[in-house]
Design a protein around this motif. Structure first.
Motif, PDB file in Angstrom:
ATOM      1  N   ASP A 475       0.683  -1.328  -0.125  1.00  0.00           N
ATOM      2  CA  ASP A 475      -0.007   0.056  -0.058  1.00  0.00           C
ATOM      3  C   ASP A 475       0.899   1.299  -0.171  1.00  0.00           C
ATOM      4  O   ASP A 475       2.097   1.250   0.680  1.00  0.00           O
ATOM      5  N   ILE A 476       0.374   2.461  -0.575  1.00  0.00           N
ATOM      6  CA  ILE A 476       1.200   3.700  -0.802  1.00  0.00           C
ATOM      7  C   ILE A 476       0.194   4.581  -0.021  1.00  0.00           C
ATOM      8  O   ILE A 476      -0.825   4.820  -0.542  1.00  0.00           O
ATOM      9  N   THR A 477       0.911   5.190   0.955  1.00  0.00           N
ATOM     10  CA  THR A 477       0.018   5.924   1.730  1.00  0.00           C
ATOM     11  C   THR A 477       0.460   7.629   1.425  1.00  0.00           C
ATOM     12  O   THR A 477       1.689   7.853   0.997  1.00  0.00           O
ATOM     13  N   GLU A 478      -0.080   8.495   2.004  1.00  0.00           N
ATOM     14  CA  GLU A 478       0.453  10.037   1.958  1.00  0.00           C
ATOM     15  C   GLU A 478       1.683  10.127   2.942  1.00  0.00           C
ATOM     16  O   GLU A 478       2.461  11.244   2.850  1.00  0.00           O
ATOM     17  N   GLN A 479       1.947   9.398   3.873  1.00  0.00           N
ATOM     18  CA  GLN A 479       2.999   9.241   4.731  1.00  0.00           C
ATOM     19  C   GLN A 479       4.189   8.779   4.180  1.00  0.00           C
ATOM     20  O   GLN A 479       5.419   8.752   4.824  1.00  0.00           O
ATOM     21  N   MET A 480       4.259   8.341   2.721  1.00  0.00           N
ATOM     22  CA  MET A 480       5.419   7.594   2.228  1.00  0.00           C
ATOM     23  C   MET A 480       6.140   8.611   1.400  1.00  0.00           C
ATOM     24  O   MET A 480       6.912   8.288   0.432  1.00  0.00           O
ATOM     25  N   GLU A 481       5.981   9.869   1.562  1.00  0.00           N
ATOM     26  CA  GLU A 481       6.741  11.027   0.788  1.00  0.00           C
ATOM     27  C   GLU A 481       8.186  10.807   0.728  1.00  0.00           C
ATOM     28  O   GLU A 481       8.835  11.137  -0.177  1.00  0.00           O
ATOM     29  N   GLN A 482       8.812  10.382   1.965  1.00  0.00           N
ATOM     30  CA  GLN A 482      10.244  10.359   2.007  1.00  0.00           C
ATOM     31  C   GLN A 482      10.772   8.902   1.368  1.00  0.00           C
ATOM     32  O   GLN A 482      11.707   9.038   0.939  1.00  0.00           O
ATOM     33  N   ASP A 483       9.854   8.217   0.924  1.00  0.00           N
ATOM     34  CA  ASP A 483      10.280   7.118   0.121  1.00  0.00           C
ATOM     35  C   ASP A 483       9.985   7.408  -1.364  1.00  0.00           C
ATOM     36  O   ASP A 483      10.196   6.337  -2.055  1.00  0.00           O
ATOM     37  N   GLY A 484       9.705   8.565  -1.756  1.00  0.00           N
ATOM     38  CA  GLY A 484       9.574   9.070  -3.348  1.00  0.00           C
ATOM     39  C   GLY A 484       8.331   9.038  -3.674  1.00  0.00           C
ATOM     40  O   GLY A 484       8.149   8.898  -4.807  1.00  0.00           O
ATOM     41  N   TYR A 485       7.136   8.800  -2.867  1.00  0.00           N
ATOM     42  CA  TYR A 485       5.999   8.726  -3.308  1.00  0.00           C
ATOM     43  C   TYR A 485       5.086   9.985  -2.767  1.00  0.00           C
ATOM     44  O   TYR A 485       5.186  10.171  -1.611  1.00  0.00           O
ATOM     45  N   LYS A 486       4.284  10.648  -3.539  1.00  0.00           N
ATOM     46  CA  LYS A 486       3.516  11.689  -3.153  1.00  0.00           C
ATOM     47  C   LYS A 486       2.185  11.455  -3.894  1.00  0.00           C
ATOM     48  O   LYS A 486       2.010  11.331  -5.095  1.00  0.00           O
ATOM     49  N   ILE A 487       0.893  11.702  -3.229  1.00  0.00           N
ATOM     50  CA  ILE A 487      -0.322  11.614  -3.557  1.00  0.00           C
ATOM     51  C   ILE A 487      -1.045  12.956  -3.841  1.00  0.00           C
ATOM     52  O   ILE A 487      -0.843  13.480  -2.690  1.00  0.00           O
ATOM     53  N   GLU A 488      -1.630  13.130  -4.869  1.00  0.00           N
ATOM     54  CA  GLU A 488      -2.374  14.356  -5.054  1.00  0.00           C
ATOM     55  C   GLU A 488      -3.810  13.908  -5.539  1.00  0.00           C
ATOM     56  O   GLU A 488      -3.856  13.467  -6.679  1.00  0.00           O
ATOM     57  N   ASN A 489      -4.824  14.211  -4.886  1.00  0.00           N
ATOM     58  CA  ASN A 489      -6.215  13.998  -5.019  1.00  0.00           C
ATOM     59  C   ASN A 489      -6.896  15.101  -5.417  1.00  0.00           C
ATOM     60  O   ASN A 489      -6.811  16.248  -4.817  1.00  0.00           O
TER      61      ASN A 489
END
Length: 892
Positions: A475-489
């Motif tokens: 699962d990718i969550t909004e708290q994984m920005e330090q891992d290179g993921y960013k969610i924009e809805n």
């Protein structure tokens, strides 16, 4: 004793009377003043009659003077209510006066004055008093209006006592009974009276015995009662709400009748309605035609209207109905929300008179919905109500359905919305593949669009390929920005921004959308991009002695990044040249891939490199042998280049300068002739190069000419450019018979070679720039000043000045500038090459020594001669990432 006294008095009177008679020899008498047997006076007058005894000496013999009324009664002294009374005669004379106070007709009669004359008969005299009534016009208006075509009477009723005699006069002639005229006691009757009887009539009343006569002037105007014209009768009318309506009511009559309109339901006279303070008057009546107009009609204006035509002669009435059509107005318009595959119903109800026609129209269409439109549609219509049911709802049924209500008063619309709820769908998500590469400083955007009603909740998962931890998904969550993921809805759209921080990012990404009706998943593959695959092939598209144009067949690399362009290096075959010193060209995708400035008769080896954002792909070599210098290519016309000059005897030719094929073009030969005469009658003119136009003169109007234009260099003539044109009389039409020929519209000019204003301006600007450059270079070489000196110090710091031969190269040799620019390009490409080597990419086949020579060549290119820092920067590029190289290139 008393009786004795009376006898004594009587005897004394008799004695005195005898004595008087004896002495005067005249008998006493009663005298009236005024002395008339008749007294005629007007009613309400105050006449008096004096009665005296004559002679006055008879006073002792005559006694008891008195007045008797017509009935013989003695009239007494003045009382409170007496209209007649007596009093002593005026001036103390012996007698008695009779006075009347406001005498009336019934006071008329014979009044007697009597007195006692002892020993004789009583004295008596009388007067006939007449109180007469003066002439009076009881009914004789000065303006009269008898009715047309009737026995019209001109009224003149006269009273008086005695009764007056009446005479009629008209137009200074007496009118008597007879024929159409009949004189009656109360007026003059005129049979079948007409307008010709109009005029002034005189009614004269006289009492001859009184000497009294008066007259009355009567103006006669014959009137006629109102009558409605046959085509002016009020008729039933219809009007539209908000518009205006008219009702006719035209009548005739003398005088012209006044028209009034009465609204029967409330008895209101609409012609007298006051103006609204905020609006103009809605009801108006034409005073001539009687037409009633009602503006801004309302439903309350509907009903019966009575038209009343009235004049002094009478009144006429007619009634007509006004119907006001009422615009449709919606009472109920429903919306509905229903799940997919269910049934949905909407309805609309309206008011309006007459009952409106109802229909539904789907938004985006023009035709109304009927039972034949779709078998899923069910329409139920009642008066002023329409219901639409859609069975087996589909997503495509979602939208607006306009209920249209129409009648003669207008059209009204109102929309219902059917909302179709459905589970999430990614049908309109175009993205299935995304690409990035390690070292890319920009995050890749993976977007999915989840259409659903109600709105879906979106979450992301990654399916890792060859996961070392054997985890199928995470699962990718909004708290994984330090891992290179960013969610924009953003509503139904969700974007996952992925940064290339490790190889774990590559794989499949699952966009999962869910709502109360279901769940759906969309998969996007994130691929690792590489440098381009090798070029598929290269072929020569055009070849001259000094130029070559290539057609490059791109590599079949669909799952990689798109190509940004090509780099080409070239060397002469059978020489000591190598690609480390080779000139270079760089082309973006879609431009002509042309190399110029080559030597005729030489063979060249070209090396092509495809490039994308990741870097440069493998090389593709091709050898090309240049032809020897030869005749030039044929001229070509400029698109929309040639056209008539506007004069029948002149025509301007214009062409595009061709490739010279290695030898400078010296002139153009133009051969032209009348098409009807053939080439044998041709004329030839020449114009020296450079030239791109020529004006033919001495032509004949309305004639078709054929033209051949050839270019000549030292090796010979080109193939001809052939074209036709037709002259005219002030206006021309021209055409080229060859599909590769055309014409250009140019204003007529004099002379052989014509230069347009933009060309002249361009030459002037170029000459000015060249002069400025020469002055600037002179200042640089002699005074170490000017723009060139400033640029040199900016690029190379405070290094030693450029050598004199470098200045000469900058001033005169364009080739050196191109080589230096190419060196930077080589430097950039090699830097990409080295960067990709560090990343394990399979790049161009160069040796380590070749690369070193190239880097040294770039550092020694002459732009910053003696600048050791430049050499250091070149060496340092081997360890820079691609993003740094881009910045380094920008800095350079």
């Amino acid at each position: 004793m008393l009786a004795h006294s009376r006898q004594l008095i009587t005897c004394l009177g008799v004695f005195l009377a005898l004595s008087y008679r004896t002495a005067a020899q005249n008998d006493p008498k009663l005298v009236l003043q005024p002395a008339t047997g008749n007294l005629t006076t007007a009613i309400d007058s105050d006449p008096f009659i004096e009665c005296t005894v004559q002679p006055q000496t008879a006073k002792g013999a005559v006694a008891n003077v008195r007045w008797l009324d017509p009935e013989g009664n003695e009239i007494g002294d003045k009382g409170l209510n007496n209209r007649k009374y007596t009093k002593n005669a005026f001036g103390g004379t012996f007698g008695r006066s009779l006075k009347f106070f406001k005498g009336q007709k019934d006071d008329s009669g014979l009044y007697k004055c009597v007195a006692d004359f002892y020993g004789h008969d009583r004295l008596e005299t009388g007067v006939y008093v007449v109180f007469y009534e003066d002439i009076k016009f009881e009914d004789a208006p000065t303006l009269q209006h008898p009715l047309l075509n009737t026995a019209g009477k001109v009224r003149c009723l006269v009273s008086g006592n005695p009764a007056p005699i009446v005479e009629w006069w008209h137009n200074q002639a007496i009118v008597t009974s007879g024929g159409r005229y009949r004189v009656e006691t109360d007026g003059l009757v005129i049979e079948d009276i007409g307008v010709e009887d109009n005029g002034e009539y005189t009614c004269t009343a006289a009492v001859p015995e009184m000497g009294r006569s008066i007259e009355r002037q009567i103006n006669v105007e014959v009137h006629s009662a109102p009558e409605f014209k046959a085509d002016g009768l009020p008729k039933p009318a219809r009007g539209l709400e908000g518009r205006s309506a008219s009702m006719e009511c035209e009548a005739t009559g003398i005088p012209m009748p006044e028209i009034k309109w009465i609204f029967v339901p409330n008895g209101e006279d609409v012609t007298k309605l006051e103006h609204d303070e905020q609006k103009t008057r809605r009801h108006t009546v034409d005073p001539v035609t009687g037409t009633m107009n009602i503006n801004d009609l309302k439903k309350v204006d509907q009903g019966q209207y009575k038209c009343m035509a009235e004049n002094a002669a009478g009144r006429k009435e007619e009634t007509a109905e006004l119907f006001v059509a009422e615009k449709p107005r919606f009472d109920v318009v429903t919306n509905t929300t229903m799940h997919e595959n269910k049934s949905a119903t909407i309805e609309c109800t309206v008011r309006g008179d007459p009952a409106p026609t109802l229909r539904y129209i789907r938004e985006g269409t023009e035709l109304p919905i009927t039972a034949d439109t779709d078998p899923r549609y069910v329409l139920v219509e009642n008066e002023r109500e329409l219901r639409l049911t859609i069975n087996d709802l589909q997503r495509s049924d979602d939208g607006l359905y306009t209920c249209e209500a129409s009648n003669e008063a207008g059209v009204e619309t109102k929309a219902s919305h059917i909302t179709v709820q459905f589970a999430p769908s990614f049908a309109n998500t175009p993205m299935h593949v995304a690409k990035t590469w390690m070292g890319n400083l920009e995050a890749v955007n993976i977007t999915c669009i989840a259409e659903s009603i109600p709105n879906a909740t979106i979450r992301w998962q990654q399916r890792i390929i060859n996961s070392p931890h054997h985890l199928p998904t995470k699962d990718i969550t909004e708290q994984m920005e330090q891992d290179g993921y960013k969610i924009e809805n953003r509503g139904p759209s969700s974007s996952l921004l992925v940064s290339a921080v490790s190889y774990d990012i590559f794989g499949e990404y699952l966009c999962i959308a869910s709502n109360e009706l279901g769940e759906s998943t969309h998969v996007v593959r994130l691929l690792q991009a590489t440098v381009p695959k090798p070029i598929a092939s290269v072929r020569v598209e055009e070849l001259t002695a000094t130029t070559v144009r290539f057609e490059i067949i791109s590599p079949n690399d669909d799952e990689n990044l798109i190509l940004e362009g090509y780099d080409v290096f070239y060397i002469k075959v059978a020489t000591e040249e190598n690609f480390q010193q080779a000139p270079a060209r760089s082309w973006p995708i879609g431009v002509p891939y042309t190399v110029e400035g080559l030597e005729p008769g030489r063979s060249y080896r070209f090396r092509f490199y495809p490039k994308n954002r990741v870097g440069v792909g493998a090389a593709f070599d091709k050898e090309v042998s240049m032809p020897e210098i030869g005749p030039p290519r044929p001229p070509t016309f400029l698109p929309n280049g040639n056209d008539t000059s506007g004069e029948a005897t002149r025509y301007r030719l214009q062409w595009q300068e061709p490739n010279d094929n290695g030898a400078k073009i010296v002139e153009y030969k133009i051969t032209y002739w009348k098409a009807s005469e053939g080439r044998e009658a041709s004329r030839v003119v020449t114009t020296r190069a450079p030239a791109s136009s020529y004006v033919l003169t001495g032509l004949e109007g309305g004639t078709t000419y054929q033209v051949e234009i050839v270019a000549r260099n030292e090796r010979g003539f080109s193939a001809p450019l052939e074209l036709f044109f037709t002259t005219g009389h002030g206006r021309f039409s021209s055409h080229a018979l060859s599909s590769a020929q055309g014409f250009h519209k140019i204003d007529p000019v004099e002379g052989d070679v014509q230069l347009s204003t933009p060309v002249i301006i361009g030459i002037a600007v170029a000459a000015g720039l060249l002069l400025a450059l020469i002055i600037d270079l002179t200042c640089f070489c002699t005074r170490h000043a000017g723009l060139t000196h400033w640029l040199a110090t900016r690029l190379c710091g405070k290094s030693e000045k450029l050598k004199n031969h470098d200045v000469e190269n900058i001033r005169h040799t364009e080739t050196d500038q191109v080589d230096k620019a190419s060196s930077y390009l080589i430097f950039s490409n090699l830097a990409y090459h080295d960067s990709n080597k560090q990343n394990g990419s399979n790049t161009a086949n160069r040796t380590q020594s070749d690369d070193t020579n190239l880097y040294e060549r770039i550092a020694d290119s002459g732009f910053c001669e003696g600048d050791e820092q430049g050499r250091y920067q070149v060496g340092a590029t081997r360890s820079l990432s691609m993003g740094s190289l881009v910045q380094l290139e920008t800095d350079v």
